[in-house]
Design a protein around this motif. Structure first.
Motif, PDB file in Angstrom:
ATOM      1  N   ASP A  82      97.342 -95.405 -56.393  1.00  0.00           N
ATOM      2  CA  ASP A  82      96.281 -94.389 -56.367  1.00  0.00           C
ATOM      3  C   ASP A  82      95.219 -94.676 -57.431  1.00  0.00           C
ATOM      4  N   ILE A  85      93.104 -97.750 -56.411  1.00  0.00           N
ATOM      5  CA  ILE A  85      92.176 -97.474 -55.306  1.00  0.00           C
ATOM      6  C   ILE A  85      91.009 -96.617 -55.795  1.00  0.00           C
ATOM      7  N   CYS A  86      91.292 -95.597 -56.584  1.00  0.00           N
ATOM      8  CA  CYS A  86      90.223 -94.736 -57.110  1.00  0.00           C
ATOM      9  C   CYS A  86      89.276 -95.523 -58.013  1.00  0.00           C
ATOM     10  N   LEU A  89      87.075 -97.714 -55.812  1.00  0.00           N
ATOM     11  CA  LEU A  89      86.022 -96.947 -55.138  1.00  0.00           C
ATOM     12  C   LEU A  89      84.934 -96.528 -56.124  1.00  0.00           C
ATOM     13  N   VAL A  97      89.871-102.619 -52.637  1.00  0.00           N
ATOM     14  CA  VAL A  97      90.435-101.399 -52.052  1.00  0.00           C
ATOM     15  C   VAL A  97      91.043-101.702 -50.682  1.00  0.00           C
ATOM     16  N   LEU A 101      94.916-101.122 -49.412  1.00  0.00           N
ATOM     17  CA  LEU A 101      95.234-100.324 -48.222  1.00  0.00           C
ATOM     18  C   LEU A 101      96.039-101.149 -47.219  1.00  0.00           C
ATOM     19  N   LYS A 130      96.643 -87.752 -51.895  1.00  0.00           N
ATOM     20  CA  LYS A 130      95.922 -88.856 -52.518  1.00  0.00           C
ATOM     21  C   LYS A 130      94.941 -89.489 -51.516  1.00  0.00           C
ATOM     22  N   MET A 131      95.332 -89.569 -50.250  1.00  0.00           N
ATOM     23  CA  MET A 131      94.451 -90.125 -49.226  1.00  0.00           C
ATOM     24  C   MET A 131      93.206 -89.276 -49.031  1.00  0.00           C
ATOM     25  N   THR A 133      91.651 -87.728 -51.405  1.00  0.00           N
ATOM     26  CA  THR A 133      90.769 -88.156 -52.503  1.00  0.00           C
ATOM     27  C   THR A 133      90.107 -89.483 -52.174  1.00  0.00           C
ATOM     28  N   TRP A 134      90.867 -90.439 -51.622  1.00  0.00           N
ATOM     29  CA  TRP A 134      90.299 -91.737 -51.258  1.00  0.00           C
ATOM     30  C   TRP A 134      89.193 -91.559 -50.214  1.00  0.00           C
ATOM     31  N   LYS A 137      85.987 -90.088 -51.771  1.00  0.00           N
ATOM     32  CA  LYS A 137      85.281 -91.074 -52.586  1.00  0.00           C
ATOM     33  C   LYS A 137      84.593 -92.117 -51.704  1.00  0.00           C
ATOM     34  N   PHE A 160      91.263 -97.794 -43.711  1.00  0.00           N
ATOM     35  CA  PHE A 160      91.718 -96.452 -44.073  1.00  0.00           C
ATOM     36  C   PHE A 160      92.298 -95.726 -42.865  1.00  0.00           C
TER      37      PHE A 160
END
Length: 508
Positions: A82, A85-86, A89, A97, A101, A130-131, A133-134, A137, A160
């Motif tokens: 997480d 990835i954040c 992004l 990223v 994924l 968490k997804m 949030t992805w 973003k 995604f």
């Protein structure tokens, strides 16, 4: 690349040449199964975090030998993913990223967190939250790249939505969480005219897959919310301006999947302010969706006149190199339709697949794949010849040239230019031309989706009555006028008639 050697009956695979950052780990193949004492995957995630080195993760995507490994991970594994990835992004490192994924999608089923295995375990550790949030973003990048085709962004959203569907299909809990968190978000993504069409196409395809498997109680709960009803209204508006026939079909399908035929009768007037269009939508039957949707969208695009973003013309024949493509086998499909999509800058059409299941196959030729095109007029036909950069495959056939034959009276040149531009055009030639007196005819679609012919000489009287009144409801009356004019037009000699140029019906 891999160094196998035998030692006391055991087969050893050295990974040192594959993952430089994980040299100390050795996979031991015992009785056909790969075992690892420690989690090489999490070690490589740690390397990516500390050193920004993502190369160690690439073999997990390139090599199938990792597919059967149980990846033992700590309780913090998902938090590490997480965080990476954040950060990616936030920094715009979209390739990294996508790598993360894809690793998660491919190996998630084998991740072992304290004895709990796979995506069900990660769902318990708040994977879906968490997804969300992805997604939010990543959506920020779309707002900063309005309607531009960005391959990295397109790939990111494809990746995604791929993992989203994996989680959706993992368990009933995963399905419910995905539906509750992403149906509304995906619908909203499809309605934003500033977002790239290719991303919207991918989003709505996945949306329809989710809707198809949605339990009835969850459907009722989600669809009945005020926010959902509002976004469904926006989806109706998006159909009118989408600029791509496949996207129009996908959004129409989503609206149909979200409602029963009875509900459509109640909601269609809210989605489409013009009565004629709402009535056409109500006429779509689930059992005949493909052909009924074609009739509906032909009417929608035809009624938009000069404001239309999809131009649809009937084709006489389509040829891939020397192989003639066949119209899909459907008794209700009246014509071999070709769609000129100005929004996605592509030409698309459906052909019959070679199998025995009466399947439809889509051929889409985007502008970036076109090398050159030419329009010829010969033997009372207009011929559009498109040379592409990479071969097009239809079943077992392959070729780099598409030839489309149209009636000579159809004005296709303007539509082709709107899609592919003028620079790739290598000319307009006339062969075996004859001097023939022509009457230009405007072809419009009546309430059944059939073509109505109106001569140019009678268009002025039609246009005088075609202006929408203040409420925007005059279309049904205008079509009755067109039918009457068509009866008169039958008495006129139209040997070269069938020119499709819809009249303008817009608010003033």
């Amino acid at each position: 690349m891999y160094n196998y050697r035998s030692l006391n009956g055991l087969h050893i695979l050295s990974a040192s040449s594959v993952i430089p950052s994980c040299k100390e780990y050795v996979h031991v193949l015992v009785e056909g199964e790969l075992e690892t004492e420690e989690s090489e995957l999490e070690k490589c995630i740690d390397d990516a975090t500390k050193k920004q080195d993502f190369q160690g993760l690439e073999p997990f995507l390139d090599n199938d030998i990792y597919d059967s490994i149980s990846h033992k991970c700590s309780k913090q594994f998902l938090n590490k993913i997480d965080k990476l990835i954040c950060q990616g992004l936030d920094k715009g490192e979209l390739k990294n990223v996508s790598t993360l994924l894809n690793v998660l999608q491919k190996h998630g089923k084998n991740i072992n967190i304290l004895g709990e295995v796979g995506f069900p375990a990660m769902i318990e550790y708040s994977l879906v939250q968490k997804m969300v949030t992805w997604f939010e973003k990543a959506k920020g990048f779309l707002e900063n790249n309005t309607n531009e085709k960005n391959n990295k962004l397109t790939i990111l959203f494809e990746d995604f939505f791929d993992i989203l569907m994996v989680v959706h299909d993992t368990s009933s809990k995963g399905k419910i969480q995905i539906l509750e968190n992403f149906i509304l978000r995906t619908c909203a993504l499809a309605t934003d005219k500033n977002i790239n069409i290719y991303i919207q196409q991918e989003a709505v395809r996945k949306l329809n897959t989710m809707l198809n498997a949605m339990p009835r109680d969850i459907r009722k709960k989600i669809i009945s919310t005020k926010e959902m009803l509002h976004v469904m209204n926006d989806m109706g508006k998006r159909i009118l301006e989408a600029g791509d026939y496949d996207l129009q079909v996908a959004i129409t399908e989503a609206l149909c999947r979200m409602t029963s035929e009875k509900q459509r009768g109640e909601l269609a007037s809210q989605w489409f302010s013009m009565e004629f269009i709402s009535n056409a939508f109500k006429g779509i039957k689930d059992s005949e969706f493909e052909t009924d949707c074609r009739k509906f969208l032909n009417q929608v695009n035809g009624m938009l006149g000069d404001k239309r973003r999809v131009f649809t013309y009937p084709c006489l024949s389509a040829i891939l190199d020397n192989y003639e493509l066949q119209i899909p086998a459907d008794d209700n499909l009246e014509e071999f339709w070709i769609d000129f999509n100005t929004g996605s800058r592509s030409i698309s059409f459906y052909v019959a697949a070679d199998d025995e299941g009466n399947q439809w196959e889509t051929i889409c030729i985007p502008e970036e794949e076109v090398d050159t095109y030419i329009i010829e007029e010969k033997d009372q036909k207009k011929v559009l010849i498109i040379h592409v950069n990479n071969p097009i495959s239809v079943d077992t056939k392959e070729g780099d040239k598409i030839t489309l034959h149209f009636d000579s009276a159809l004005e296709i040149a303007d539509a082709v230019s709107k899609v592919y531009g003028a620079t790739k055009c290598k000319g307009f030639t006339r062969k075996n031309a004859m001097s023939v007196a022509k009457t230009t005819v405007h072809v419009i679609f009546d309430e059944s989706g059939s073509q109505v012919l109106v001569p140019e000489s009678q268009m002025s009287s039609l246009n005088e009555g075609s202006k929408l009144d203040e409420k925007g409801y005059a279309l049904h009356r205008h079509y009755k006028t067109q039918m009457a004019l068509n009866q008169k037009a039958d008495k006129v000699d139209f040997q070269t008639v069938k020119s499709i140029v819809s009249f303008l019906l817009s608010k003033k």
